[in-house]
Design an enzyme around this catalytic site. Sequence first.
Site, PDB file in Angstrom:
ATOM      1  N   CYS A 107     -30.878  -2.407  30.083  1.00  0.00           N
ATOM      2  CA  CYS A 107     -31.183  -3.774  29.648  1.00  0.00           C
ATOM      3  C   CYS A 107     -30.780  -4.784  30.725  1.00  0.00           C
ATOM      4  O   CYS A 107     -31.398  -4.835  31.771  1.00  0.00           O
ATOM      5  CB  CYS A 107     -30.535  -4.068  28.293  1.00  0.00           C
ATOM      6  SG  CYS A 107     -31.273  -5.476  27.431  1.00  0.00           S
ATOM      7  N   HIS A 141     -31.682   0.422  24.611  1.00  0.00           N
ATOM      8  CA  HIS A 141     -30.312   0.807  24.267  1.00  0.00           C
ATOM      9  C   HIS A 141     -30.345   2.084  23.435  1.00  0.00           C
ATOM     10  O   HIS A 141     -31.284   2.334  22.681  1.00  0.00           O
ATOM     11  CB  HIS A 141     -29.634  -0.289  23.446  1.00  0.00           C
ATOM     12  CG  HIS A 141     -29.413  -1.566  24.190  1.00  0.00           C
ATOM     13  ND1 HIS A 141     -28.468  -1.692  25.176  1.00  0.00           N
ATOM     14  CD2 HIS A 141     -30.021  -2.782  24.065  1.00  0.00           C
ATOM     15  CE1 HIS A 141     -28.484  -2.939  25.642  1.00  0.00           C
ATOM     16  NE2 HIS A 141     -29.425  -3.610  24.991  1.00  0.00           N
TER      17      HIS A 141
END
Length: 497
Positions: free
Chosen positions: A321, A417
Amino acid sequence: MVVAGLCRALARRGISVAPFKAQNMSNNSAVTADGGEIGRAQALQAEACGLAPNTLFNPVLLKPGSDRRSQVVVRGKVSGSISAADYHERRAHLRTVVTDALDELRATFDIVLCEGAGSAAEVNLRDSDIANMGLAESANLPVLIVGDIDRGGVLAHFLGTLAALEAEDQSRVAGFIVNKFRGELSLLKPGLDWVEKSTGRGVLGVIPFLTDLWIDTEDGLGITPGATVGRPRAPEGKRWLDVAAIRLPRLSNSTDVEALAMEPGVRVRWVDSPSEVATADLVVLPGSKSTVSDLEWLRARGIDAGIEEARRAGAVIVGICGGFQMLSRHIDDVVEARGAQGPVPGLDLLPVDIKFAPEKTVRTIDAAGTIFGSEVRVRGYEIHHGQVQRNDAAAFHAIDGRGEGACVGRVFGSHIHGLFANDEWRREFLREAVMPQVPGFCVAADTQVEAERMRQVDVMADAVEAALDLDRIVQMASAAARFGPTLRIDRDAQSTG
């Protein structure tokens, strides 16, 4: 963890139970099935109840992007960014959101376990409180005060917390729980008797210090430079795998590295210096709530040079991310980096350009995937404003036949994630990307991340069942919230000491 343990223990008894935290401040968040965000702790507590994460469980989430500003998430959706001073005023308007969510849960479940936030005795915030005694007042709730004895002074904290409350709030306090106790319980008994005599309320139980609990660590607790993640187990091969996870100032979703730490022979450590990064076998740049400012911090500390040194030495580099975005060529952010003008240079380890969008991508993933040619199941979630505008690299992996992320040599990046929590995906990544660079390290064939997470929840539930009178707690949940006498404290008395 006490709430998670209680949730699990009550659910195992067949009681319909749900978790609730009116307001959480955390950059560790989870995504619900309908694309909302809640605190990761509430997602774990929901799993302990046998429930899927739901925005009702955490109706207000604050995600700090600096020491003075936080993004506000209401019922799972972003509702602007606000300063600490402004939020104090806004909380009064969120009271209805919170009480409506709790009312909906109470109409559905037999028991709702409400976790507080911070301290019950934050008298400076009491007028606008929606998470502690303010919630207890609005919903007429009994209150149990949990004290961490491992930090010291727990008996004084019990008495002092109660004494700091006004009479009406004091009347809602039903008792105390001691947490993280080490030693001989008989030596603590006189202190517990003193608490009951001094406050008119008893200690419902003493939960021992459990060394085997470390999943879903909340923010700064345990996530400090030099700290080792989890409890490393002996390697199956001849060599350990050394993983350096960079401890960013605005670190988010730190739990991404926990799955790696469950593997035998993997030592994951939080680091914040170039030398610790340079010697690692695998470097992880985790998520960030403030990518551009954390990138500036990284450069100011010389960690960018440490990453490059590690890469030249053969280390594998992974960005997740915000960490993926830092590895790019350029980052154009006018969303999180308030007042930023134009693109800023990334670490330029991946030929990718990132541009932040006002609308946040928030979604869960459960799909067929491939990594290094192997078919795997991919479950995870995305939470990011940054979007890939240009990608001149090969895809890291594929999901439902579409490439995701980027890779160049031993440098990898992804916006997803939870990738390492996918057992087969993680094994393939370690086998194909890491093992060739770390001769002697061997990937275990049977590590199951989700089973280990639930095992730790059961450890907490077992401790709660052994330490607490659950029947009494169930009775309290159905009683009117008036439990004890008022402490007579003269707050106007002048000290002469």
